[in-house]
Design an enzyme around this catalytic site. Structure first.
Site, PDB file in Angstrom:
ATOM      1  N   TYR A 104      -4.198  -0.338 -13.457  1.00  0.00           N
ATOM      2  CA  TYR A 104      -3.031  -0.972 -13.393  1.00  0.00           C
ATOM      3  C   TYR A 104      -1.746   0.094 -13.546  1.00  0.00           C
ATOM      4  O   TYR A 104      -2.038   1.332 -13.840  1.00  0.00           O
ATOM      5  CB  TYR A 104      -2.603  -1.721 -14.626  1.00  0.00           C
ATOM      6  CG  TYR A 104      -2.761  -1.246 -15.937  1.00  0.00           C
ATOM      7  CD1 TYR A 104      -1.542  -0.853 -16.684  1.00  0.00           C
ATOM      8  CD2 TYR A 104      -3.730  -0.907 -16.583  1.00  0.00           C
ATOM      9  CE1 TYR A 104      -1.584  -0.176 -17.659  1.00  0.00           C
ATOM     10  CE2 TYR A 104      -4.084  -0.334 -17.780  1.00  0.00           C
ATOM     11  CZ  TYR A 104      -2.681   0.146 -18.424  1.00  0.00           C
ATOM     12  OH  TYR A 104      -2.920   0.844 -19.574  1.00  0.00           O
ATOM     13  N   SER A 146      -4.491   4.066 -16.818  1.00  0.00           N
ATOM     14  CA  SER A 146      -3.732   3.483 -15.773  1.00  0.00           C
ATOM     15  C   SER A 146      -3.546   4.450 -14.880  1.00  0.00           C
ATOM     16  O   SER A 146      -3.935   5.576 -14.938  1.00  0.00           O
ATOM     17  CB  SER A 146      -2.315   3.076 -16.491  1.00  0.00           C
ATOM     18  OG  SER A 146      -1.792   4.061 -17.194  1.00  0.00           O
ATOM     19  N   ALA A 186      -9.702   6.733 -18.434  1.00  0.00           N
ATOM     20  CA  ALA A 186     -11.273   7.115 -17.781  1.00  0.00           C
ATOM     21  C   ALA A 186     -10.880   7.459 -16.396  1.00  0.00           C
ATOM     22  O   ALA A 186     -11.750   8.156 -15.607  1.00  0.00           O
ATOM     23  CB  ALA A 186     -11.723   5.809 -17.969  1.00  0.00           C
ATOM     24  N   ALA A 187      -9.892   6.706 -15.736  1.00  0.00           N
ATOM     25  CA  ALA A 187      -9.349   7.084 -14.159  1.00  0.00           C
ATOM     26  C   ALA A 187      -9.325   8.422 -13.796  1.00  0.00           C
ATOM     27  O   ALA A 187      -9.680   8.910 -12.811  1.00  0.00           O
ATOM     28  CB  ALA A 187      -8.326   6.243 -13.701  1.00  0.00           C
ATOM     29  N   LYS A 247       0.893  -1.310  -0.053  1.00  0.00           N
ATOM     30  CA  LYS A 247      -0.039  -0.081   0.077  1.00  0.00           C
ATOM     31  C   LYS A 247       0.784   1.333  -0.110  1.00  0.00           C
ATOM     32  O   LYS A 247       1.756   1.139   0.708  1.00  0.00           O
ATOM     33  CB  LYS A 247      -0.753   0.018   1.282  1.00  0.00           C
ATOM     34  CG  LYS A 247      -1.717   1.394   1.250  1.00  0.00           C
ATOM     35  CD  LYS A 247      -2.643   1.051   2.645  1.00  0.00           C
ATOM     36  CE  LYS A 247      -2.260   1.154   3.892  1.00  0.00           C
ATOM     37  NZ  LYS A 247      -3.234   1.520   4.849  1.00  0.00           N
TER      38      LYS A 247
END
Length: 116
Positions: free
Chosen positions: A58, A25, A74-75, A9
């Site tokens: 990713y 990504s 799109a992110a 994380k």
């Protein structure tokens, strides 16, 4: 039986760029990738602390030492520059392996740089 465990994380990094016209990504500073044990093209989950969005994408390797955190494609619609996000990678392992596994957790500074 295999279970899914948090592998690594990057906790509370700031979005530095958002590029809508891209394949898609998240681009991450290579220093942060190394510290968290992330590989290029590895699947990650993104949690946006500012708006509650959660999504999967990713990793693309970003320039080392820049602090770059760029959401692409799109992110990019799920964040604003300056948002604070958490990047989480998961792995599969047996329950026995999971009992002793220690995830890699990185706490960068306010400029997305490693704290030494």
């Amino acid at each position: 039986m295999q279970i899914t465990i948090m592998k690594s994380k990057i906790h509370r990094v700031k979005v530095t760029q958002a590029e809508l016209n891209y394949v898609g990504s998240i681009t991450i500073d290579e220093d942060l990738m190394d510290a968290a044990g992330l590989l290029e093209n590895e699947q990650v989950h993104i949690v946006n602390n500012n708006n509650g969005e959660r999504f999967v994408t990713y990793v693309i390797k970003g320039e080392r030492g820049t602090g770059m955190i760029c959401l692409n494609g799109a992110a990019a619609r799920r964040v604003q520059i300056g948002d604070i996000i958490i990047i989480i990678a998961y792995g599969s392992m047996t329950q026995e392996e999971a009992k002793t596994f220690k995830p890699m957790v990185v706490f960068p500074d306010h400029n997305n740089r490693l704290v030494v």
